[in-house]
Motif scaffolding. Structure first.
Motif, PDB file in Angstrom:
ATOM      1  N   ARG A   1      -8.857   6.109   1.956  1.00  0.00           N
ATOM      2  CA  ARG A   1      -8.324   7.309   1.320  1.00  0.00           C
ATOM      3  C   ARG A   1      -6.924   7.047   0.777  1.00  0.00           C
ATOM      4  O   ARG A   1      -6.283   6.053   1.140  1.00  0.00           O
ATOM      5  N   THR A   2      -6.457   7.946  -0.058  1.00  0.00           N
ATOM      6  CA  THR A   2      -5.102   7.905  -0.600  1.00  0.00           C
ATOM      7  C   THR A   2      -4.424   9.219  -0.255  1.00  0.00           C
ATOM      8  O   THR A   2      -4.949  10.293  -0.558  1.00  0.00           O
ATOM      9  N   LEU A   3      -3.260   9.117   0.369  1.00  0.00           N
ATOM     10  CA  LEU A   3      -2.547  10.306   0.847  1.00  0.00           C
ATOM     11  C   LEU A   3      -1.230  10.457   0.107  1.00  0.00           C
ATOM     12  O   LEU A   3      -0.568   9.466  -0.217  1.00  0.00           O
ATOM     13  N   SER A   4      -0.842  11.683  -0.133  1.00  0.00           N
ATOM     14  CA  SER A   4       0.479  11.928  -0.700  1.00  0.00           C
ATOM     15  C   SER A   4       1.520  11.888   0.422  1.00  0.00           C
ATOM     16  O   SER A   4       1.232  12.169   1.573  1.00  0.00           O
TER      17      SER A   4
ATOM     18  N   ASN B   1       4.929   6.893  -7.088  1.00  0.00           N
ATOM     19  CA  ASN B   1       4.035   8.050  -7.175  1.00  0.00           C
ATOM     20  C   ASN B   1       3.921   8.829  -5.863  1.00  0.00           C
ATOM     21  O   ASN B   1       3.130   9.754  -5.765  1.00  0.00           O
ATOM     22  N   ARG B   2       4.690   8.428  -4.848  1.00  0.00           N
ATOM     23  CA  ARG B   2       4.684   9.117  -3.549  1.00  0.00           C
ATOM     24  C   ARG B   2       3.282   9.131  -2.926  1.00  0.00           C
ATOM     25  O   ARG B   2       2.780  10.151  -2.482  1.00  0.00           O
ATOM     26  N   LEU B   3       2.658   7.956  -2.883  1.00  0.00           N
ATOM     27  CA  LEU B   3       1.310   7.853  -2.342  1.00  0.00           C
ATOM     28  C   LEU B   3       1.219   6.747  -1.301  1.00  0.00           C
ATOM     29  O   LEU B   3       1.963   5.757  -1.358  1.00  0.00           O
ATOM     30  N   LEU B   4       0.309   6.931  -0.358  1.00  0.00           N
ATOM     31  CA  LEU B   4       0.045   5.951   0.690  1.00  0.00           C
ATOM     32  C   LEU B   4      -1.447   5.629   0.661  1.00  0.00           C
ATOM     33  O   LEU B   4      -2.286   6.521   0.781  1.00  0.00           O
ATOM     34  N   HIS B   5      -1.776   4.363   0.479  1.00  0.00           N
ATOM     35  CA  HIS B   5      -3.170   3.944   0.390  1.00  0.00           C
ATOM     36  C   HIS B   5      -3.646   3.414   1.745  1.00  0.00           C
ATOM     37  O   HIS B   5      -3.051   2.476   2.288  1.00  0.00           O
ATOM     38  N   VAL B   6      -4.692   4.007   2.269  1.00  0.00           N
ATOM     39  CA  VAL B   6      -5.296   3.549   3.526  1.00  0.00           C
ATOM     40  C   VAL B   6      -6.624   2.910   3.144  1.00  0.00           C
ATOM     41  O   VAL B   6      -7.638   3.603   2.961  1.00  0.00           O
TER      42      VAL B   6
ATOM     43  N   HIS C   1       0.818  -1.206   0.000  1.00  0.00           N
ATOM     44  CA  HIS C   1       0.000   0.000   0.000  1.00  0.00           C
ATOM     45  C   HIS C   1       0.860   1.268   0.000  1.00  0.00           C
ATOM     46  O   HIS C   1       0.331   2.367   0.085  1.00  0.00           O
ATOM     47  N   VAL C   2       2.167   1.076  -0.066  1.00  0.00           N
ATOM     48  CA  VAL C   2       3.093   2.207  -0.168  1.00  0.00           C
ATOM     49  C   VAL C   2       3.541   2.305  -1.620  1.00  0.00           C
ATOM     50  O   VAL C   2       4.249   1.436  -2.130  1.00  0.00           O
ATOM     51  N   ASP C   3       3.100   3.347  -2.310  1.00  0.00           N
ATOM     52  CA  ASP C   3       3.435   3.552  -3.724  1.00  0.00           C
ATOM     53  C   ASP C   3       4.673   4.450  -3.795  1.00  0.00           C
ATOM     54  O   ASP C   3       4.578   5.675  -3.764  1.00  0.00           O
TER      55      ASP C   3
ATOM     56  N   TYR D   1      12.107   4.209   2.371  1.00  0.00           N
ATOM     57  CA  TYR D   1      13.192   3.496   1.688  1.00  0.00           C
ATOM     58  C   TYR D   1      14.209   2.969   2.711  1.00  0.00           C
ATOM     59  O   TYR D   1      14.650   1.814   2.641  1.00  0.00           O
ATOM     60  N   PHE D   2      14.585   3.827   3.651  1.00  0.00           N
ATOM     61  CA  PHE D   2      15.567   3.450   4.655  1.00  0.00           C
ATOM     62  C   PHE D   2      15.079   2.254   5.472  1.00  0.00           C
ATOM     63  O   PHE D   2      15.823   1.282   5.691  1.00  0.00           O
ATOM     64  N   GLU D   3      13.825   2.313   5.924  1.00  0.00           N
ATOM     65  CA  GLU D   3      13.292   1.240   6.764  1.00  0.00           C
ATOM     66  C   GLU D   3      13.161  -0.068   5.989  1.00  0.00           C
ATOM     67  O   GLU D   3      13.432  -1.152   6.521  1.00  0.00           O
ATOM     68  N   LYS D   4      12.771   0.030   4.741  1.00  0.00           N
ATOM     69  CA  LYS D   4      12.651  -1.173   3.921  1.00  0.00           C
ATOM     70  C   LYS D   4      14.005  -1.855   3.760  1.00  0.00           C
ATOM     71  O   LYS D   4      14.126  -3.079   3.924  1.00  0.00           O
TER      72      LYS D   4
END
Length: 272
Positions: free
Chosen positions: A124-127, A92-97, A87-89, A137-140
């Motif tokens: 919702r979808t958040l930027s 496109n710098r988006l987060l899908h809840v 859910h982490v895009d 990226y760091f945590e992944k």
């Protein structure tokens, strides 16, 4: 027992009569007893605590990311722990809840888990602002290097045991970690200050921003019931990237300074 375990020195044997049965009684002078106990306490205080490795800490070292998600996206506790990596895009710098189906087939959605007695919520979808994206990226990469990356962004399971790959963390672990952070940052402990307070901060700071209207805030908070504003205003979609406004309030560097040494001194704790 204290004598045999070496906690207290062996007392002297005095020739005093012990009741009607006679014989000898064990005794120790009060000052000698106090001295022994004082020395024991000094030894305990001098004991060195070895820092716990990051992958054995509360939330296995992933709390700094949870902090940023709550501050920059305003997610509820349950929305944070149920967030899957897909859910982490990143592109496109988006987060899908939205609805999540766990590897075990358990279904969760924002509509089914309401925090803090809120009456309703929406998918919702958040930027995502640039600094939060960098920390994702760091945590992944960190989790991949430790072989603790799972379906969920925040790996679960007891910290000194294998990762529980199919289940999310319990939402309350966020409050426990947040209180530890407040204590280390020098804030007095207060019941009203919880991890959910970061969501309140997110909302307040957006409302204070001159380029953000209440409909934008309503959408990003996931509130389904702002009847008056809904009749006049329409939210901008995620591409508007209003979360970037929050960077003027608290940058990635500000959070790192506050988090200084937080992870290194954590003690192992059960996460589920």
């Amino acid at each position: 027992r204290y004598i045999s375990e070496g906690l207290l020195p062996k007392p002297d044997k005095e020739s005093s009569v012990d009741g009607a049965l006679g014989g000898r009684k064990w005794s120790m002078k009060k000052k000698d007893l106090i001295k022994s106990i004082t020395e024991i306490k000094k030894k305990k205080r001098a004991k060195v605590n070895i820092p716990t490795p990051p992958h054995h800490q509360t939330m296995r070292g992933s709390f700094p990311l949870a902090f940023r998600i709550a501050l920059y996206c305003g997610l509820r506790n349950s929305e944070v722990v149920w967030l899957p990596w897909d859910h982490v895009d990143f592109d496109n710098r988006l987060l899908h809840v939205k609805k999540v189906v766990s590897p075990f087939g358990v279904i969760w959605s924002p509509k089914s888990k309401i925090d803090q007695q809120e009456e309703a919520t929406l998918e919702r979808t958040l930027s995502i602002n640039e600094q939060l994206l960098e920390y994702f990226y760091f945590e992944k990469e960190r989790q991949e290097s430790l072989s603790i990356k799972t379906f969920f962004v925040f790996p679960s399971g007891r910290v000194k045991f294998p990762v529980d790959y199919g289940n999310p963390l319990g939402p309350n672990i966020l409050n426990k970690a947040f209180k530890k952070y407040l204590h280390r940052a020098g804030f007095p402990l207060q019941d009203k200050l919880t991890f959910y307070s970061l969501r309140h901060t997110f909302c307040t700071e957006l409302l204070r921003s001159p380029n953000v209207n209440i409909a934008d805030v309503q959408y990003r908070m996931g509130h389904a019931d702002i009847r008056t504003t809904q009749s006049y205003l329409h939210p901008r979609m995620a591409e508007s990237r209003v979360e970037d406004e929050l960077l003027s309030f608290a940058s990635n560097g500000d959070i790192n300074n506050l988090m200084l040494d937080f992870a290194s001194d954590e003690t192992p704790q059960q996460t589920r």
